[in-house]
Each structure stands twice: as C-alpha cells, then as structure tokens.
Enzyme design. Structure first.
Site, PDB file in Angstrom:
ATOM      1  N   GLY A   1      36.069 -24.786 -49.087  1.00 22.60           N
ATOM      2  CA  GLY A   1      35.440 -25.231 -50.329  1.00 22.60           C
ATOM      3  C   GLY A   1      35.041 -24.045 -51.174  1.00 22.60           C
ATOM      4  O   GLY A   1      35.513 -22.923 -50.935  1.00 22.60           O
ATOM      5  N   ASN A   2      34.215 -24.269 -52.171  1.00 20.25           N
ATOM      6  CA  ASN A   2      33.723 -23.156 -52.987  1.00 20.25           C
ATOM      7  C   ASN A   2      32.342 -23.507 -53.531  1.00 20.25           C
ATOM      8  O   ASN A   2      31.830 -24.599 -53.300  1.00 20.25           O
ATOM      9  CB  ASN A   2      34.719 -22.809 -54.099  1.00 20.25           C
ATOM     10  CG  ASN A   2      34.956 -23.988 -55.014  1.00 20.25           C
ATOM     11  OD1 ASN A   2      34.046 -24.453 -55.689  1.00 20.25           O
ATOM     12  ND2 ASN A   2      36.185 -24.514 -55.017  1.00 20.25           N
ATOM     13  N   TYR A   3      31.734 -22.578 -54.244  1.00 20.25           N
ATOM     14  CA  TYR A   3      30.328 -22.709 -54.644  1.00 20.25           C
ATOM     15  C   TYR A   3      30.099 -23.520 -55.929  1.00 20.25           C
ATOM     16  O   TYR A   3      28.992 -23.579 -56.420  1.00 20.25           O
ATOM     17  CB  TYR A   3      29.709 -21.324 -54.837  1.00 20.25           C
ATOM     18  CG  TYR A   3      29.516 -20.558 -53.555  1.00 20.25           C
ATOM     19  CD1 TYR A   3      28.739 -21.080 -52.530  1.00 20.25           C
ATOM     20  CD2 TYR A   3      30.103 -19.315 -53.368  1.00 20.25           C
ATOM     21  CE1 TYR A   3      28.541 -20.390 -51.354  1.00 20.25           C
ATOM     22  CE2 TYR A   3      29.919 -18.606 -52.200  1.00 20.25           C
ATOM     23  CZ  TYR A   3      29.133 -19.142 -51.184  1.00 20.25           C
ATOM     24  OH  TYR A   3      28.941 -18.458 -50.025  1.00 20.25           O
TER      25      TYR A   3
END
Ligand code: CTP
Length: 405
Positions: A210-212
C-alpha cells in the site's frame, strides 16, 4: 452575508441525550441569519426544555397538534411548506423508523411527511441500536426517498460505550446545511467521478502492498464539485476521511483492479473524471490464501505484476464532452514529467504536486499545485488548505470545460 440568511429552517428535535446539542445548532442557524422553527417530539422535552429552544429562536416551540388551553391548531402542512430545509437533529432510532414507515403519530413526523424542502437527518443512538439491521434498513429507505443522512460519528456514547452513534457535532451539521444553500449550479446535472486514496494489493490474508495516501485531496475535490451542483461518486481505496456534502457518494474498494472495475461501470455517465488516487503501480503476482509463515519457508521472493493504469484506460475510451483530469506527484523535473503524463495518459488537464514543496503531498492538510493543459500552465496555487486547493482545481476545470461556458 451568509448562504443561510433569511432561510426558513425547521429544526426537529427528538428524545435523545444529544438534544442538548440542538441548542447550539439552533444558535448557529440564528446567528447565520436563518429563521428557525423548532418542532419537538414529546420525548425530546425530557431532554431539553421548549423554553430554552424558544428563547434561542424567538419563536414558540411546537410539540403538539394543539395548544392545550386555547385549542389552537398547529398546521404541520403550513410548517412543512414554510421550510426551506428541515433538519432532524438528533434523530432517534424510533423517529427514524416512524419516518421511514410514515407513522405520523406526532407533530414532528407529520411535519416531515408534509415537507417539500430537503430534509437532513442526523441520527444519534447507542452503537448497537445504530448497527441494528432495522436501523440500517430504515436509514437506507430514508436515503432512497432523497433525504440527506448526516452520518453519526464514532466516539464515547451516553452509555459510556465507544462506537458509532454519536450525533455529528452541531458545527458539522451546520456546515452541511450552509454548504447546501451556498451551492452554485455550474455543474448541475453532471456526474463527476473521482478516484481517491491508496489501493491495497493483497499478499496474503494479513499483508498488503500500500502507500501513505489518505484520500484527503480526493474527498476535498468531491465536496468542491458537489458544491458546484454536481452529483459526485468517489471510488476510494481504504480511507478514513469522509465527504461532508450530501451529493457525494463514496464507493469503497481495495485493489487497483477493483477500482478500475467500479470506475468502468460509472464512466459512461460521467462528465468529468478526476484521478486523485495513489494507485499502487504493482500487485503481487500470486495471492497466498493462507498466511505466509515465517518458519517452514525460505525467505519468500515477491513477484510483482503491473496494475492497470486507471487514468489511461478510461481516458482512452473518452467520448466527446468527457473531461479527464489526472494528478502527477513528482520529485524532480516536475513540469516536464507532468506534461509527459498528460499526453501519454490522454488527459485534458493534469494537477502537479511537487514533493519538493513543503506542505504538499500525502497526509498533509495543505497543498500547492500547478495545473497544466496541453497548451501549458493554466493555474498555479500558493500553499493553501486542501479544501481551498480543491475549489481552485474545480474552478480551473470549469474555465477549461467548453460545455459550461
Ligand atoms: N494512475 C492511475 N492508475 C495507475 C497509476 C496512476 O489511475 N495504475 C493515475 C493517478 O491517479 C494520477 C496519474 O495517473 O492521476 C499519475 O499518477 P502517478 O503515480 O504520478 O504516475 P504513474 O503513471 O504511476 O508514474 P510514476 O509513478 O512512474 O511517476
């Protein structure tokens, strides 16, 4: 001059602890120049007195069909027609059920059934009552009739249990109504599709790539487009932020593939698509059905495959009159990279974020963007809140869209 000046608001109060907050809500409406008529259910009087409410609104509070000693009849039809908006806050499970099924046994429900104006419902109840399937079904019915539901927040409840069911704060309810009346109509009748947030690409049942991204920019854009009259659907990856505008619908997905699928279903009826999601570029080639164990396996190698490019896939199917807008998050050679993305993805506009600008990018409440069309830069914003930047982006789109001139 506020959007609520001179507006007629019927404030319906039902019997819940949150009724004390209705006094603050009434005050906010009055301060904004609105005329407020309070209608209370008999149970509401146990929680806040009509005297408090009439003093705040300068109008007698209505709770019964008749004034007992004079026999004066209160016409729910007249009140329903007088209203520019009806706001029921707090709305208990019981009133919600009565409204959903037309059980007109008190002044508040009869007024609701006679109202021609938009109705806003702010539920407040214990978490189990809110989660009960009957409450869910009743709220769905009410939303289906075109009422606007102001979702309760999560937090500590009167029972001291913690969960979802606490009436949204008066300031938030007020801003939903204010925003509704502050709307303009440039995008009325148009569907806007927005992707937002990260995507999660599953590795096994407990892990993902995933990512932020938090989805703040996408949700702010959704509210800004709705404030211009559009019907907005946000297809969002896992995000916590919620839109405040009642004309925004959120469809939750997890992976890039699911996001593409949902967007493809909606794209035909879309006038403007804005791709604000931080889509994971790669997904694991295989998904392990059971948790990958530390023992028994050698250090695993994660083989990746490319995810579909949602912006590019949809922009290649664009028909005349549809606009697609992308984002470019760059760390270097920003304008050249953004212009390249604009062309290669067949976008009409691209919004450039530079990670070199402090306060811009993932998770912050602020942003600073440059908007490019194939002809070059068309707008540049200083560092502002994401809500303000969202309004600037929608303005730039409106100026650019030949169909709204
Ligand atoms: N985008 C998309 N689907 C993807 C990747 C990106 O829809 N699989 C969209 C984003 O929502 C954004 C635009 O394409 O509007 C550009 O995203 P960005 O991540 O900056 O570009 P990439 O094409 O992934 O290029 P790179 O990461 O190499 O800079």
């Amino acid at each position: 001059m506020t959007a609520l000046k001179g507006k007629h608001i019927v404030l319906g109060i039902t019997g819940g602890i949150a009724a004390y907050k209705s006094a603050i809500l009434a005050r906010l409406f009055v301060k904004a120049g609105a005329e407020v008529q309070v209608v209370m259910t008999p149970a509401a009087r146990e929680f806040i007195t009509p005297v408090t409410m009439s003093a705040l609104t300068d109008k007698p509070v209505i709770t019964e069909f008749f004034t007992a000693n004079t026999g004066e009849w209160h016409s729910h039809v007249d009140i329903g027609l007088w209203a520019d908006a009806m706001v029921i806050a707090p709305a208990t499970a019981s009133t919600i059920a009565k409204m959903a099924h037309g059980v007109a046994d008190n002044m508040l429900v009869t007024t609701y059934l006679s109202a021609k104006a938009p109705v806003f419902i702010a539920p407040a109840m214990d978490l189990d009552m809110f989660a009960h399937p009957s409450t869910t079904a009743n709220l769905k019915t009410l939303a289906g009739y075109g009422n606007h539901i102001i979702e309760p927040a999560a937090g500590e409840l009167a029972s001291h249990l913690i969960g979802k069911g606490r009436m949204e704060e008066p300031e938030v309810i007020f801003s939903v109504i204010e925003r509704f009346f502050g709307d303009t109509a440039e995008l009325a009748g148009k569907h806007v599709l927005i992707t937002a947030g990260p995507t999660y690409e599953k590795i096994d049942p407990v892990r993902f790539i995933g990512n932020y991204s938090t989805g703040k920019m996408g949700i702010a854009l959704a509210d800004a487009a709705a404030a211009r009259g559009a019907d907005v659907t946000v297809v969002a990856g896992p995000v916590d932020v919620k839109p405040t505008h009642p004309r925004v619908k959120v469809v939750k997905v997890e992976s890039a593939r699911q996001m593409l699928e949902k967007c493809e279903d909606l794209f035909d009826e879309t006038s403007i698509a804005i791709f604000a999601a931080a889509v994971a570029d790669y997904a694991p080639a295989e998904y392990a059905d059971t948790k990958i164990k530390r023992e028994h396996t050698q250090v695993p190698t994660l083989r990746l495959i490319k995810n579909p490019d949602i912006a590019k896939t949809l922009s290649s199917k664009k028909h005349p009159g549809q606009l697609t807008i992308g984002f470019a998050l760059e760390t270097d050679n920003e304008k050249v990279n953004a212009a390249e993305k604009l062309a290669s993805k067949n976008l009409d506009l691209i919004v450039l974020n530079s990670l070199r600008d402090a306060g811009a990018g993932f998770g912050t409440d602020t942003n600073k963007v440059t908007i490019l069309s194939p002809a070059g830069i068309i707008a540049d914003t200083p560092l502002k809140s994401k809500r303000e930047v969202a309004a600037d982006i929608i303005n730039a789109i409106l100026k650019y869209d030949p169909f709204t001139h």
